[in-house]
Design a protein around this motif. Structure first.
Motif, mmCIF file in Angstrom:
data_model
loop_
_atom_site.group_PDB
_atom_site.id
_atom_site.type_symbol
_atom_site.label_atom_id
_atom_site.label_comp_id
_atom_site.label_asym_id
_atom_site.label_seq_id
_atom_site.Cartn_x
_atom_site.Cartn_y
_atom_site.Cartn_z
ATOM 1 N N MET A 1 0.923 -1.235 -0.069
ATOM 2 C CA MET A 1 -0.043 0.089 -0.193
ATOM 3 C C MET A 1 0.900 1.350 0.011
ATOM 4 S SD MET A 1 -3.160 -0.771 2.388
ATOM 5 C CE MET A 1 -4.144 -2.126 2.261
ATOM 6 N N THR A 2 0.336 2.386 -0.384
ATOM 7 C CA THR A 2 0.969 3.469 -0.524
ATOM 8 C C THR A 2 1.408 4.271 0.791
ATOM 9 O OG1 THR A 2 -0.008 3.972 -2.743
ATOM 10 C CG2 THR A 2 0.954 5.830 -1.650
ATOM 11 N N ALA A 3 2.450 4.559 1.174
ATOM 12 C CA ALA A 3 2.704 5.186 2.288
ATOM 13 C C ALA A 3 1.807 6.712 2.479
ATOM 14 C CB ALA A 3 4.216 5.571 2.526
ATOM 15 N N LEU A 4 1.257 6.919 3.618
ATOM 16 C CA LEU A 4 0.639 8.013 3.797
ATOM 17 C C LEU A 4 1.621 9.028 4.541
ATOM 18 C CD1 LEU A 4 -2.581 6.255 5.185
ATOM 19 C CD2 LEU A 4 -2.336 7.488 3.198
ATOM 20 N N ARG A 5 1.234 10.238 4.371
ATOM 21 C CA ARG A 5 1.707 11.624 4.923
ATOM 22 C C ARG A 5 0.750 12.056 6.144
ATOM 23 N NH1 ARG A 5 6.067 13.942 2.403
ATOM 24 N NH2 ARG A 5 5.437 15.997 3.121
ATOM 25 N N ILE A 6 1.165 12.057 7.523
ATOM 26 C CA ILE A 6 0.422 12.203 8.607
ATOM 27 C C ILE A 6 0.766 13.439 9.198
ATOM 28 C CG2 ILE A 6 -0.670 11.618 10.670
ATOM 29 C CD1 ILE A 6 -1.686 10.098 8.393
ATOM 30 N N ALA A 7 0.467 14.527 9.076
ATOM 31 C CA ALA A 7 0.622 15.886 9.762
ATOM 32 C C ALA A 7 0.490 15.858 11.280
ATOM 33 C CB ALA A 7 0.345 16.913 8.996
ATOM 34 N N LEU A 8 1.110 16.373 12.145
ATOM 35 C CA LEU A 8 0.845 16.461 13.501
ATOM 36 C C LEU A 8 1.030 18.128 13.899
ATOM 37 C CD1 LEU A 8 0.225 15.375 16.175
ATOM 38 C CD2 LEU A 8 2.545 14.923 16.608
ATOM 39 N N LEU A 9 -0.039 18.516 14.532
ATOM 40 C CA LEU A 9 -0.122 19.886 14.967
ATOM 41 C C LEU A 9 -0.424 19.812 16.341
ATOM 42 C CD1 LEU A 9 0.108 22.822 14.477
ATOM 43 C CD2 LEU A 9 -2.394 22.853 14.000
ATOM 44 N N ALA A 10 0.526 20.031 17.202
ATOM 45 C CA ALA A 10 0.435 19.749 18.971
ATOM 46 C C ALA A 10 1.364 20.827 19.504
ATOM 47 C CB ALA A 10 0.733 18.419 19.117
ATOM 48 N N ARG A 11 1.075 21.163 20.623
ATOM 49 C CA ARG A 11 1.939 21.910 21.463
ATOM 50 C C ARG A 11 3.045 21.043 22.045
ATOM 51 N NH1 ARG A 11 3.117 22.415 26.665
ATOM 52 N NH2 ARG A 11 1.221 20.779 27.358
ATOM 53 N N ASP A 12 2.995 19.869 22.417
ATOM 54 C CA ASP A 12 3.964 18.870 22.675
ATOM 55 C C ASP A 12 4.172 17.913 22.013
ATOM 56 O OD1 ASP A 12 5.941 17.365 24.031
ATOM 57 O OD2 ASP A 12 4.538 16.986 25.710
ATOM 58 N N PRO A 13 4.583 17.843 20.540
ATOM 59 C CA PRO A 13 4.679 16.744 19.502
ATOM 60 C C PRO A 13 4.928 15.431 20.159
ATOM 61 C CG PRO A 13 5.744 18.692 18.794
ATOM 62 C CD PRO A 13 5.642 18.950 20.207
ATOM 63 N N ASP A 14 5.948 15.532 21.427
ATOM 64 C CA ASP A 14 6.458 14.183 21.969
ATOM 65 C C ASP A 14 5.716 13.915 23.043
ATOM 66 O OD1 ASP A 14 8.930 14.200 20.288
ATOM 67 O OD2 ASP A 14 9.727 15.867 21.555
#
Length: 251
Positions: A1-14
């Motif tokens: 399957m094709t790889a997806l690009r998932i964006a993340l918008l968060a104050r604390d990405p970790d």
């Protein structure tokens, strides 16, 4: 399957939930990218005005957003939150008064909350006029609402839902400090029903709801879009699966 690009918008990405979800997505061959880049999906775990504006730009470009900008914003105004919950038939703590704290009179024991939910907002009890005056001196211009205290046992019932999958525990109420911070808990049918109904009511796929035991059953006191779900086995897997499915379906 094709790889997806998932964006993340968060104050604390970790944050532990996000870090674990990223590891799962990477293990499946997908990519996680910055929220400013093109993506197949945006995970919106932020609620600042700038974050909501960026999320809306993604939506206008046709990128699905979890949760949507509108649904995320709907959980920021506590007065509107109560109206929406009650309109959907959910039991919700009733507002006694609202206005600017420094201009409101004390009207008996109340829980006082910032009207606009945000990091570092005001949530406190004022059981006496002296306590009320102290809060008013500290937060004189803060828009607030007040609620009658719900008689409980000092423990908040915390429930989190990811794509219809329920996670739960009890946490020591910030209004009743002392003792252990958290303990396991299995919600009953009433708590489960209220928690699962909150998603459609607010248009949320990833959310939390706080319940207290009322005289006639559980009472909701807060709904949070995309909370930080800690110590819950299976939550990152559920979030990763939801992200992949939503990205592939296009919203």
């Amino acid at each position: 399957m094709t790889a997806l690009r998932i964006a993340l918008l968060a104050r604390d990405p970790d944050h532990p939930l996000l870090a674990a979800t990223r590891r799962i997505l990477h293990g499946q061959g997908h990519l996680t990218v910055d929220a400013g880049q093109d993506a197949d999906l945006l995970l919106l775990k932020a609620r600042t005005p700038d974050a909501l504006r960026l999320a809306r730009r993604h939506e206008r470009a046709g990128t699905p957003v979890l949760n949507s900008a509108a649904a995320t914003a709907s959980c920021q105004d506590r007065a509107a939150m109560e109206q929406r919950a009650r309109g959907a038939g959910l039991p919700f703590a009733a507002t006694v008064a609202d206005g600017v704290l420094g201009r409101l009179p004390w009207h008996g024991p109340v829980v006082v909350k910032s009207r606009h939910s945000r990091r570092g907002d005001l949530v406190a009890r004022a059981d006496t006029a002296e306590q009320w005056r102290a809060l008013a001196a500290q937060w004189p211009e803060e828009p607030v609402l007040t609620q009658h205290p719900v008689a409980g046992d000092g423990w908040d019932r915390k429930l989190w839902v990811v794509d219809g999958r329920l996670f739960a525990e009890q946490r020591r109420s910030e209004l009743h400090p002392g003792g252990p911070a958290r303990r396991p808990w299995t919600p009953g049918p009433e708590e489960r029903a209220v928690a699962l109904a909150a998603g459609p009511a607010f248009g949320l796929d990833v959310y939390g709801i706080d319940l207290l035991p009322g005289p006639d059953g559980p009472i909701a006191v807060d709904v949070n879009a995309f909370p930080g779900i800690r110590h819950q086995a299976g939550a990152p897997e559920a979030l990763a699966a939801l992200a992949v499915r939503t990205a592939r379906d296009g919203g």
